[in-house]
Design an enzyme around this catalytic site. Structure first.
Site, short mmCIF file in Angstrom:
data_model
loop_
_atom_site.label_atom_id
_atom_site.label_comp_id
_atom_site.label_asym_id
_atom_site.label_seq_id
_atom_site.Cartn_x
_atom_site.Cartn_y
_atom_site.Cartn_z
N GLY A 136 0.84 -1.20 0.00
CA GLY A 136 0.00 0.00 0.00
C GLY A 136 0.87 1.24 0.00
O GLY A 136 2.09 1.15 -0.05
N PHE A 154 1.35 5.84 4.96
CA PHE A 154 0.24 6.17 5.87
C PHE A 154 -0.94 5.19 5.76
O PHE A 154 -2.05 5.51 6.17
CB PHE A 154 -0.26 7.61 5.66
CG PHE A 154 0.86 8.61 5.59
CD1 PHE A 154 1.64 8.87 6.71
CD2 PHE A 154 1.16 9.26 4.41
CE1 PHE A 154 2.69 9.78 6.64
CE2 PHE A 154 2.21 10.17 4.34
CZ PHE A 154 2.97 10.43 5.46
N LYS A 163 0.95 -0.15 7.00
CA LYS A 163 1.63 -1.40 6.67
C LYS A 163 2.47 -1.91 7.83
O LYS A 163 2.44 -3.09 8.17
CB LYS A 163 2.54 -1.23 5.44
CG LYS A 163 1.82 -0.83 4.18
CD LYS A 163 2.77 -0.71 3.00
CE LYS A 163 3.86 0.31 3.20
NZ LYS A 163 3.36 1.69 3.38
N GLU A 216 9.78 -2.49 4.92
CA GLU A 216 10.32 -1.60 3.88
C GLU A 216 11.02 -2.42 2.80
O GLU A 216 12.12 -2.10 2.36
CB GLU A 216 11.29 -0.57 4.50
CG GLU A 216 10.68 0.30 5.58
CD GLU A 216 9.69 1.34 5.09
OE1 GLU A 216 9.51 1.47 3.85
OE2 GLU A 216 9.07 1.99 5.94
N CYS A 275 -5.33 9.71 -3.59
CA CYS A 275 -5.99 8.75 -4.47
C CYS A 275 -5.41 8.91 -5.88
O CYS A 275 -4.62 9.83 -6.14
CB CYS A 275 -7.50 8.99 -4.49
SG CYS A 275 -7.97 10.51 -5.35
N HIS A 297 -5.92 12.47 -7.42
CA HIS A 297 -5.25 13.62 -6.83
C HIS A 297 -3.75 13.43 -6.71
O HIS A 297 -3.06 14.25 -6.09
CB HIS A 297 -5.89 13.95 -5.46
CG HIS A 297 -7.27 14.49 -5.60
ND1 HIS A 297 -8.37 13.83 -5.12
CD2 HIS A 297 -7.73 15.60 -6.21
CE1 HIS A 297 -9.47 14.52 -5.43
NE2 HIS A 297 -9.10 15.59 -6.09
ZN LIG Z 1 -8.40 12.14 -3.81
#
Ligand SMILES: [Zn+2]
Length: 196
Positions: free
Chosen positions: A15, A18, A21, A92, A186, A189
């Site tokens: 992912g 933030f 994970k 990581e 997302c 953005h």
């Molecule tokens: Zn967004």
């Protein structure tokens, strides 16, 4: 002959930044420890955000870990032991060299539960290092989402911001002396500056 089910597999937690994970990795390790089974945790030396020999999540949960410079060091630490642990984890993982793929396969084939956490995409929104191959070889995949800081929808990308502006596609992954920060975004953005 004793009939018993065999363990040994690869599970990947991936992912954006933030997304939680490392917290998920720590949760799995603690559960293993509650069951009195042994887990070894490795992390790349490059990641010394909070602590040198611990894996620490943003919410300050922590477990002890071995910082290593490369996969070879991790393999040596595992092989020096008398017996294989129940689980081996790598945090990581996107910063590890490609030997990690072989090591994860070897351990899983020998019955070890291999837990790998890492960024699946880099700041450009492209597959990060060895993560795509680890994801393909894994039995189990958990893709965690953060929250987009612009619209509040699930975020899958890591927005890199340098001196207040979206990073350029050609910026190196590690910059020295720039003021940079990261946000969860997302798809819609997530911004990367590219030359036409
Ligand atoms: Zn967004």
């Amino acid at each position: 002959m004793e009939l018993r089910s065999r363990s040994g597999w690869i599970e990947v937690i991936c992912g954006s930044m933030f997304a939680g994970k490392t917290e998920e990795l720590i949760r799995r390790i603690k559960r293993i420890n509650y069951a009195n089974k042994e887990a070894l945790v490795f992390k790349p030396v490059i990641d010394n955000r909070y602590s040198d020999d611990e894996v620490v999540s943003h919410s300050m949960q922590k477990i002890s870990s071995y910082p290593v410079n490369n996969t070879k060091e991790a393999r040596e630490i595992i092989e020096k032991r008398n017996k294989l642990p129940y689980a081996v984890a790598f945090d990581e993982a996107q910063f590890f060299d490609s030997e990690l793929i072989r090591l994860a396969e070897d351990l899983a084939n020998k019955g070890v539960r291999v837990i790998i956490a890492g960024l699946d995409l880099d700041f450009r929104g492209e597959p990060f290092g060895i993560m795509p191959e680890l994801l393909a070889r894994a039995e189990y995949i958990t893709k965690l989402h953060a929250i987009c800081q612009i619209c509040g929808e699930p975020a899958t990308r890591t927005q890199r911001i340098i001196d207040g502006k979206p990073a350029h596609y050609n910026d190196p992954t590690i910059l020295v002396s720039a003021s940079e920060k990261y946000e969860a975004r997302c798809r819609h953005h997530h911004e990367v500056i590219k030359d036409e």
